[in-house]
Scaffold this motif. Structure first.
Motif, short mmCIF file in Angstrom:
data_model
loop_
_atom_site.label_atom_id
_atom_site.label_comp_id
_atom_site.label_asym_id
_atom_site.label_seq_id
_atom_site.Cartn_x
_atom_site.Cartn_y
_atom_site.Cartn_z
N THR A 173 5.68 8.50 -6.76
CA THR A 173 6.61 7.57 -6.15
C THR A 173 6.89 6.44 -7.14
OG1 THR A 173 5.73 8.05 -3.97
CG2 THR A 173 6.91 5.99 -4.19
N ARG A 227 2.80 -2.06 2.59
CA ARG A 227 2.17 -1.65 1.33
C ARG A 227 1.85 -2.84 0.44
NH1 ARG A 227 5.61 3.01 2.34
NH2 ARG A 227 7.32 2.20 1.09
N PRO A 260 -3.67 6.61 10.95
CA PRO A 260 -2.82 7.57 10.24
C PRO A 260 -1.61 6.90 9.56
CG PRO A 260 -3.47 8.48 12.35
CD PRO A 260 -3.93 7.04 12.33
N ALA A 261 -1.05 5.88 10.19
CA ALA A 261 0.08 5.18 9.57
C ALA A 261 -0.36 4.47 8.31
CB ALA A 261 0.69 4.18 10.56
N SER A 318 -2.89 5.36 6.45
CA SER A 318 -3.15 6.43 5.48
C SER A 318 -1.87 6.89 4.81
CB SER A 318 -3.85 7.61 6.16
OG SER A 318 -5.16 7.23 6.55
N GLU A 319 -0.78 6.96 5.55
CA GLU A 319 0.51 7.33 4.95
C GLU A 319 0.95 6.30 3.92
OE1 GLU A 319 3.62 8.39 7.71
OE2 GLU A 319 2.19 9.47 8.99
N HIS A 320 0.79 5.03 4.24
CA HIS A 320 1.15 3.97 3.29
C HIS A 320 0.26 4.04 2.04
CE1 HIS A 320 4.24 1.85 5.50
NE2 HIS A 320 3.49 1.87 6.58
N GLN A 367 -1.09 6.71 0.87
CA GLN A 367 -0.66 7.88 0.10
C GLN A 367 0.52 7.52 -0.81
OE1 GLN A 367 0.40 11.32 2.42
NE2 GLN A 367 1.03 12.48 0.62
N VAL A 368 1.46 6.74 -0.29
CA VAL A 368 2.60 6.31 -1.11
C VAL A 368 2.09 5.46 -2.29
CG1 VAL A 368 4.70 4.89 -1.14
CG2 VAL A 368 4.27 6.44 0.77
N GLN A 415 0.54 7.73 -4.82
CA GLN A 415 1.56 8.45 -5.58
C GLN A 415 2.22 7.56 -6.64
OE1 GLN A 415 4.04 9.89 -2.43
NE2 GLN A 415 2.83 11.74 -2.13
#
Length: 103
Positions: A3, A14, A40-41, A43-45, A47-48, A51
């Motif tokens: 990303t 983030r 989970p939300a 965790s998604e941030h 992950q970005v 990346q």
């Protein structure tokens, strides 16, 4: 797929996650407690941010700890540098005007 650093920083959640990591590594559950979002939300941030290479993940038993990786922020600093000169000039002009009014 990596990303872009600027895209990763575009989201305030983030940016706050990075701010939370400035003082050292933290567990994902600990980070999630700083927000009114689900784990989970968060965790998604994260992950970005991973990346974009702004954080790295370290498994410790059943926990995952996240560490700040500030090197990609140098790209942001380089991009912002010309704007710093612009704002410094603007602030000097403002100071000069205020100094003239105080005479």
């Amino acid at each position: 797929m990596p990303t872009d650093v600027f895209s990763a920083l575009a989201n305030p959640v983030r940016r706050k996650l990075l701010d939370c990591l400035r003082d050292g590594p933290r567990a994902v559950n600990d980070l999630a407690g700083e927000f009114e979002l689900s784990r989970p939300a968060i965790s998604e941030h994260l992950q970005v941010l991973r990346q974009a290479r702004l954080v790295r993940e370290e498994p410790r038993g059943r926990q995952r700890y996240y560490h700040l990786e500030p090197d990609p922020l140098a790209e942001v600093q380089q991009w912002l540098h010309p704007f710093e000169h612009y704002w410094r000039a603007r602030l000097r002009t403002l100071r000069d005007v205020l100094d003239e009014e105080n005479l």
